[in-house]
Motif scaffolding. Structure first.
Motif, PDB file in Angstrom:
ATOM      1  N   ARG A  83       0.812  -1.220   0.000  1.00  0.00           N
ATOM      2  CA  ARG A  83       0.000   0.000   0.000  1.00  0.00           C
ATOM      3  C   ARG A  83       0.848   1.274   0.000  1.00  0.00           C
ATOM      4  O   ARG A  83       0.579   2.189  -0.786  1.00  0.00           O
ATOM      5  CB  ARG A  83      -0.958  -0.012   1.191  1.00  0.00           C
ATOM      6  N   PRO A  84       1.887   1.383   0.847  1.00  0.00           N
ATOM      7  CA  PRO A  84       2.717   2.605   0.765  1.00  0.00           C
ATOM      8  C   PRO A  84       3.382   2.787  -0.594  1.00  0.00           C
ATOM      9  O   PRO A  84       3.537   3.916  -1.064  1.00  0.00           O
ATOM     10  CB  PRO A  84       3.736   2.403   1.891  1.00  0.00           C
ATOM     11  N   LEU A  85       3.778   1.683  -1.244  1.00  0.00           N
ATOM     12  CA  LEU A  85       4.419   1.801  -2.543  1.00  0.00           C
ATOM     13  C   LEU A  85       3.439   2.320  -3.591  1.00  0.00           C
ATOM     14  O   LEU A  85       3.784   3.187  -4.413  1.00  0.00           O
ATOM     15  CB  LEU A  85       4.976   0.440  -2.970  1.00  0.00           C
ATOM     16  N   LEU A  86       2.222   1.793  -3.570  1.00  0.00           N
ATOM     17  CA  LEU A  86       1.225   2.236  -4.548  1.00  0.00           C
ATOM     18  C   LEU A  86       0.798   3.675  -4.280  1.00  0.00           C
ATOM     19  O   LEU A  86       0.602   4.464  -5.207  1.00  0.00           O
ATOM     20  CB  LEU A  86       0.014   1.305  -4.503  1.00  0.00           C
ATOM     21  N   LEU A  87       0.664   4.031  -2.997  1.00  0.00           N
ATOM     22  CA  LEU A  87       0.308   5.410  -2.669  1.00  0.00           C
ATOM     23  C   LEU A  87       1.413   6.376  -3.081  1.00  0.00           C
ATOM     24  O   LEU A  87       1.142   7.477  -3.566  1.00  0.00           O
ATOM     25  CB  LEU A  87       0.040   5.528  -1.172  1.00  0.00           C
ATOM     26  N   ARG A  88       2.652   5.954  -2.905  1.00  0.00           N
ATOM     27  CA  ARG A  88       3.772   6.802  -3.304  1.00  0.00           C
ATOM     28  C   ARG A  88       3.800   7.004  -4.809  1.00  0.00           C
ATOM     29  O   ARG A  88       4.135   8.076  -5.306  1.00  0.00           O
ATOM     30  CB  ARG A  88       5.075   6.171  -2.826  1.00  0.00           C
ATOM     31  N   ALA A  89       3.436   5.943  -5.549  1.00  0.00           N
ATOM     32  CA  ALA A  89       3.401   6.073  -7.005  1.00  0.00           C
ATOM     33  C   ALA A  89       2.288   7.009  -7.454  1.00  0.00           C
ATOM     34  O   ALA A  89       2.435   7.746  -8.435  1.00  0.00           O
ATOM     35  CB  ALA A  89       3.221   4.697  -7.648  1.00  0.00           C
ATOM     36  N   LEU A  90       1.168   7.012  -6.736  1.00  0.00           N
ATOM     37  CA  LEU A  90       0.047   7.881  -7.109  1.00  0.00           C
ATOM     38  C   LEU A  90       0.229   9.316  -6.646  1.00  0.00           C
ATOM     39  O   LEU A  90      -0.446  10.219  -7.154  1.00  0.00           O
ATOM     40  CB  LEU A  90      -1.260   7.336  -6.522  1.00  0.00           C
ATOM     41  N   ALA A  91       1.099   9.546  -5.680  1.00  0.00           N
ATOM     42  CA  ALA A  91       1.270  10.894  -5.146  1.00  0.00           C
ATOM     43  C   ALA A  91       1.740  11.837  -6.247  1.00  0.00           C
ATOM     44  O   ALA A  91       2.736  11.560  -6.922  1.00  0.00           O
ATOM     45  CB  ALA A  91       2.279  10.884  -4.000  1.00  0.00           C
ATOM     46  N   PRO A  92       1.032  12.941  -6.473  1.00  0.00           N
ATOM     47  CA  PRO A  92       1.437  13.876  -7.544  1.00  0.00           C
ATOM     48  C   PRO A  92       2.798  14.492  -7.256  1.00  0.00           C
ATOM     49  O   PRO A  92       3.156  14.767  -6.108  1.00  0.00           O
ATOM     50  CB  PRO A  92       0.326  14.945  -7.511  1.00  0.00           C
ATOM     51  N   ARG A  93       3.550  14.680  -8.317  1.00  0.00           N
ATOM     52  CA  ARG A  93       4.864  15.307  -8.223  1.00  0.00           C
ATOM     53  C   ARG A  93       4.886  16.553  -9.097  1.00  0.00           C
ATOM     54  O   ARG A  93       4.088  16.673 -10.043  1.00  0.00           O
ATOM     55  CB  ARG A  93       5.947  14.321  -8.667  1.00  0.00           C
ATOM     56  N   PRO A  94       5.774  17.482  -8.822  1.00  0.00           N
ATOM     57  CA  PRO A  94       5.792  18.718  -9.627  1.00  0.00           C
ATOM     58  C   PRO A  94       5.975  18.465 -11.112  1.00  0.00           C
ATOM     59  O   PRO A  94       5.414  19.181 -11.937  1.00  0.00           O
ATOM     60  CB  PRO A  94       6.984  19.486  -9.026  1.00  0.00           C
ATOM     61  N   PRO A 138       6.451  12.726  -2.580  1.00  0.00           N
ATOM     62  CA  PRO A 138       6.104  11.366  -2.160  1.00  0.00           C
ATOM     63  C   PRO A 138       6.908  10.931  -0.954  1.00  0.00           C
ATOM     64  O   PRO A 138       8.058  10.528  -1.054  1.00  0.00           O
ATOM     65  CB  PRO A 138       6.443  10.526  -3.395  1.00  0.00           C
ATOM     66  N   THR A 139       6.321  11.034   0.204  1.00  0.00           N
ATOM     67  CA  THR A 139       6.970  10.602   1.432  1.00  0.00           C
ATOM     68  C   THR A 139       6.082   9.560   2.090  1.00  0.00           C
ATOM     69  O   THR A 139       5.058   9.162   1.560  1.00  0.00           O
ATOM     70  CB  THR A 139       7.178  11.798   2.381  1.00  0.00           C
ATOM     71  N   ALA A 140       6.504   9.119   3.245  1.00  0.00           N
ATOM     72  CA  ALA A 140       5.735   8.123   3.988  1.00  0.00           C
ATOM     73  C   ALA A 140       4.754   8.761   4.949  1.00  0.00           C
ATOM     74  O   ALA A 140       4.190   8.078   5.788  1.00  0.00           O
ATOM     75  CB  ALA A 140       6.695   7.194   4.739  1.00  0.00           C
ATOM     76  N   ASP A 141       4.526  10.043   4.859  1.00  0.00           N
ATOM     77  CA  ASP A 141       3.632  10.741   5.769  1.00  0.00           C
ATOM     78  C   ASP A 141       2.186  10.411   5.410  1.00  0.00           C
ATOM     79  O   ASP A 141       1.744  10.692   4.291  1.00  0.00           O
ATOM     80  CB  ASP A 141       3.882  12.248   5.657  1.00  0.00           C
ATOM     81  N   PRO A 142       1.405   9.811   6.325  1.00  0.00           N
ATOM     82  CA  PRO A 142       0.015   9.492   5.996  1.00  0.00           C
ATOM     83  C   PRO A 142      -0.804  10.725   5.633  1.00  0.00           C
ATOM     84  O   PRO A 142      -1.696  10.649   4.785  1.00  0.00           O
ATOM     85  CB  PRO A 142      -0.502   8.828   7.278  1.00  0.00           C
ATOM     86  N   ALA A 143      -0.519  11.853   6.273  1.00  0.00           N
ATOM     87  CA  ALA A 143      -1.268  13.067   5.938  1.00  0.00           C
ATOM     88  C   ALA A 143      -0.995  13.494   4.499  1.00  0.00           C
ATOM     89  O   ALA A 143      -1.891  13.977   3.797  1.00  0.00           O
ATOM     90  CB  ALA A 143      -0.900  14.190   6.912  1.00  0.00           C
ATOM     91  N   THR A 144       0.241  13.312   4.043  1.00  0.00           N
ATOM     92  CA  THR A 144       0.568  13.638   2.655  1.00  0.00           C
ATOM     93  C   THR A 144      -0.158  12.713   1.700  1.00  0.00           C
ATOM     94  O   THR A 144      -0.653  13.141   0.648  1.00  0.00           O
ATOM     95  CB  THR A 144       2.085  13.547   2.438  1.00  0.00           C
ATOM     96  N   PHE A 145      -0.247  11.438   2.045  1.00  0.00           N
ATOM     97  CA  PHE A 145      -0.983  10.497   1.216  1.00  0.00           C
ATOM     98  C   PHE A 145      -2.454  10.878   1.150  1.00  0.00           C
ATOM     99  O   PHE A 145      -3.085  10.803   0.101  1.00  0.00           O
ATOM    100  CB  PHE A 145      -0.840   9.083   1.776  1.00  0.00           C
TER     101      PHE A 145
END
Length: 862
Positions: free
Chosen positions: A99-110, A570-577
């Motif tokens: 789940r963290p890996l998939l969330l990190r992949a979906l996290a928008p980047r600049p 893309p960090t491991a911060d749940p709030a960022t996710f």
């Protein structure tokens, strides 16, 4: 001539899709093992040894390849993947690790750009034809997590490359240590892969740090040792740290200081630990640019070395593999005798047999590498990699029968899905392609059901099924996508419903509820895209709305979440996710907001125009409003709340909740709400402000932004009102009931005969007035005119003081606010008063506490 070349558009699209799919999943690989000193020298360029060689793993020239039965294939642009030991280790596929890996992949980047603006402004089909960067990352992350599974052989290396540094204390001993089977990754230890690989040896020399080492002398010593006489020398880091190249060529993806961490995000967790340890020992790189310490001579040497590895190592090794395995499979499975024998073959319960290598006591797979079932799969996968799809599909079908007899559902589903992909690559008829798809889907579904998983606890079978659904979507939509790309423009494209797109949409909708919610949200978006390809834009909007709901369900929201920035790293911060998932939900709702936009006037004039869409429209507006508040954009959220409370039709408790949210925004974030928003702002205007926070809307009140008004006036708030053109009806009591009604009170109304005499006298006065003024319209408090014809003249009804009067009018209350009757004031004017300005004595009626009824004054002869 299509955009794909001088071939038919559909054939070109099929070949291009297979090439792109193979570039991600099925390409030859080289296992690169290196000592710590080699890794430290490579990390000065922000790259591991495998990543350094991977930048040159593509051959631009056409290479001939000899397949089975003396078939020669021309491989153009052959790509080779260089992997480290950690990359071939099995990754956990459960919910917690993935789940963290998939969330990190979906996290928008600049670098993703303004994808919300694209989703809002682009043509619906443009979003389907353009792959977003986050979608590519998500899909790659899912595919990479499922590598090296025991039912596949795609990742079995074609070559083993062992690298030691010229500065190692004992280079020959290091080569011998890395050549031992125990140094190989996990799949070799479990019996899945054969450890007897073709090997190549290389000495890596760091020109700066190891300048005092005689690299040529070390190379001669290594080549003089039996078994290592073919070792090569590779020189790197020709630039000193103080003069590193910050403008290095982008050979390793998004190179540069802003994208220096991208490779670190895609590394295996164990490899990242090794990198962190080595960087802690040797210090950080001189600059964050990849390849910063490589001179032009180093780049040329790396390119020549990787070409040598591919041409003299990878291609000959794969040719020998196909030739050897084809003979083994032909003797064991092909022919009439073997076909008849397979009909009476007894199922095999396990794969434990006596082995003659290191893994004989550690077999953990159903079919070890020496078994014919594993060899058939290796032959089929290798043939698929090089493009020999005829050999591949025939071998997959042979292996499928053995898997079916042994009831190994994972192996059977894998063979069926590859038969489906090969049938697509060969361009088989639609009937055969659909049969292959159904067979693969049924086995995948049965495997997922028997695995006992659920969306909350996904299993490996469910992950494999999700990966297969991506391929189903690609294959089913390829024909329509190719036709759209070949069209001059999207407006001129012929978008008609197709059976394949319908299958893709239905498959994605079903798959959205089988795996975890995050994957289900992506599948629901793909279903919406398939409906768009079919020209079903309302269904597309509906499923995009459902996708937005699923994105919200991915990460639980804290009760008192602080506003998050628009784009988060893309960090491991749940709030960022959570902020990233909210952003994806806003993107989905932004793409469909205009589809459900129904104005208040249209709803009041034509109720059927919004029938069936009001609830979805409210859901879109409510979610956008709440998300925008959480993203520190209350001035835009206020506008969506106004649409919610203005549409009406909700239950009283829901309407009260909307009003409370709106008032809370006005009270707690007044300074932000005072930012002027035009009341006529469209969804595009509002979301443009969200995408570009620096853009300021014009102030409708004409006041400067720095001088907010003392009173917050919300323009466009639909307050309760009486329709201006509505007819107000008065109802009096009948003459016979007038006295009985009045007698109920404390008023002395007199005798009935006095009332009758009074009414008779007034009626005579009316008749006389009508005779003397035939063309004059006599106003009446009843809201009508007396006709000139006596035959049709109605009975005149007079009112009395303290007589109760029933009043009927239309009251418009879109926000369903409770309104007391005592708070209303009704001002009435007799009909025709506006046209008789010369008669100022005509009475005006007003309902107030001191109201009294006066008889109207009619014109006379005087």
């Amino acid at each position: 001539k299509s955009r794909f070349g001088a071939v038919d558009a559909l054939v070109g699209a099929r070949l291009r899709m297979i090439h792109e799919w193979c570039a991600q999943t099925a390409i030859p690989s080289v296992l690169a093992l290196a000592t710590d000193k080699v890794q430290s020298s490579c990390l000065r360029n922000n790259l591991t040894f495998a990543e350094l060689l991977g930048g040159f793993g593509r051959l631009e020239s056409t290479v001939p390849f000899r397949s089975a039965n003396n078939l020669t294939l021309n491989l153009h642009g052959l790509r080779t993947r260089f992997v480290s030991k950690e990359d071939l280790d099995l990754r956990p596929t459960g919910r917690a690790p993935m789940r963290p890996l998939l969330l990190r992949a979906l996290a928008p980047r600049p670098e993703d750009g303004d994808f919300i603006s694209r989703a809002m402004r682009d043509h619906p089909l443009e979003a389907v034809l353009t792959l977003e960067p986050w979608y590519t990352r998500f899909r790659k992350e899912l595919i990479d997590a499922l590598r090296c599974q025991e039912h596949e052989m795609f990742d079995y290396p074609a070559q083993l490359l062992i690298a030691v540094s010229t500065a190692d204390e004992n280079p020959i001993g290091a080569l011998q240590e890395l050549s031992h089977p125990h140094a190989l990754p996990g799949p070799f230890q479990t019996g899945h892969y054969d450890p007897n690989l073709s090997k190549m040896f290389v000495l890596v020399h760091d020109s700066c740090r190891d300048s005092d080492v005689d690299a040529e002398r070390v190379l001669r010593e290594v080549c003089a040792t039996p078994g290592f006489n073919t070792a090569k020398l590779l020189i790197i880091n020709g630039l000193p740290e103080e003069s590193c190249n910050r403008e290095q060529e982008k050979l390793w993806g998004a190179a540069g200081e802003d994208g220096a961490d991208d490779l670190a995000l895609t590394r295996h967790a164990d490899m990242q630990e090794v990198v962190s340890r080595l960087l802690g020992e040797a210090g950080p790189p001189p600059c964050p640019v990849r390849g910063c310490c490589l001179s032009p001579e180093d780049i040329s040497g790396l390119r020549d070395f990787t070409a040598l590895v591919i041409q003299q190592g990878v291609i000959p090794s794969m040719e020998r593999r196909i030739a050897t395995l084809n003979q083994i499979v032909g003797k064991a499975r092909r022919g009439v005798r073997n076909t008849i024998r397979s009909l009476f073959r007894a199922p095999k319960e396990d794969g434990s047999t006596t082995l003659t290598n290191l893994v004989q006591t550690n077999v953990k797979v159903r079919y070890p590498h020496h078994r014919i079932e594993s060899q058939m799969r290796l032959l089929a996968d290798t043939a698929f990699i090089v493009g020999d799809y005829d050999l591949a599909i025939s071998t997959y079908k042979l292996a499928r029968e053995d898997y079916r007899n042994d009831r190994t559902l994972m192996h059977l589903s894998g063979a069926n899905e590859m038969v489906y992909i090969c049938a697509f690559a060969l361009g088989l008829p639609k009937r055969d392609l659909e049969t292959a798809r159904q067979n693969a889907s049924e086995v995948h579904l049965r495997h997922a059901e028997e695995s006992g998983g659920s969306p909350a606890v996904p299993t490996l079978a469910m992950r494999l099924q999700s990966r297969f659904m991506f391929w189903v979507y690609d294959i089913c939509t390829k024909e329509t996508v190719a036709a759209l790309k070949a069209a001059p423009s999207l407006e001129e494209a012929d978008v008609s419903p197709s059976e394949a797109c319908t299958i893709a949409a239905d498959s994605m909708v079903r798959a959205s509820g089988r795996d975890e919610t995050l994957i289900g949200a992506v599948f629901m978006e793909l279903a919406a895209d398939a409906f768009a390809l079919n020209g079903q834009h309302r269904k597309r909007a509906l499923h995009l709305t459902l996708a937005g709901n699923l994105y919200h369900a991915c990460v639980p929201r804290p009760k008192d979440a602080t506003p998050q920035p628009t784009y988060a790293a893309p960090t491991a911060d749940p709030a960022t996710f959570a902020a990233a998932m909210n952003l994806h939900a806003v993107r989905c709702y932004a793409a469909v907001a205009s589809r459900y936009a129904v104005s208040m006037e249209d709803k009041s004039n034509s109720p059927e125009s919004s029938a069936g869409w009001g609830c979805i429209q409210d859901q879109v507006h409510l979610t956008l409003a709440r998300d925008l508040v959480g993203m520190a954009r209350p001035e835009i959220a206020l506008h969506y709340y106004l649409r919610l409370v203005g549409r009406g039709g909700q239950k009283s408790d829901m309407q009260e909740r909307f009003l409370k949210d709106l008032l809370r925004i006005c009270r707690t974030q007044e300074s932000d709400v005072l930012a002027a928003i035009p009341s006529t702002a469209t969804d595009e205007d509002l979301l443009s402000m969200f995408c570009d926070p620096s853009a300021e809307a014009s102030n409708p009140n004409g006041k400067a932004a720095g001088a907010p008004p003392a009173t917050l006036e919300i323009e466009g708030l639909p307050l309760p009102l009486v329709q201006g053109d509505a007819k107000v009806e008065f109802e009096f009591a009948e003459d016979d009931d007038l006295l009985s009604i009045l007698n109920r009170g404390d008023v002395d109304v007199g005798e009935e005969k006095q009332w009758a005499a009074l009414q008779k006298e007034l009626n005579e006065d009316i008749a006389e007035a009508l005779r003397t003024a035939e063309d004059t319209a006599v106003p009446s408090i009843l809201g009508s005119r007396f006709p000139r014809s006596r035959a049709s003249q109605p009975k005149v009804q007079w009112g009395a003081l303290f007589e109760p009067v029933a009043i009927k009018f239309t009251f418009f209350n879109p926000m369903d606010i409770p309104v007391r009757v005592s708070d209303l004031q009704l001002i009435a004017e007799p009909p025709g008063a506006a046209d008789t300005d010369s008669r100022p004595d005509e009475p005006m009626s007003s309902f107030d506490p001191g109201y009294s009824f006066h008889a109207p004054a009619f014109p006379t002869d005087e």
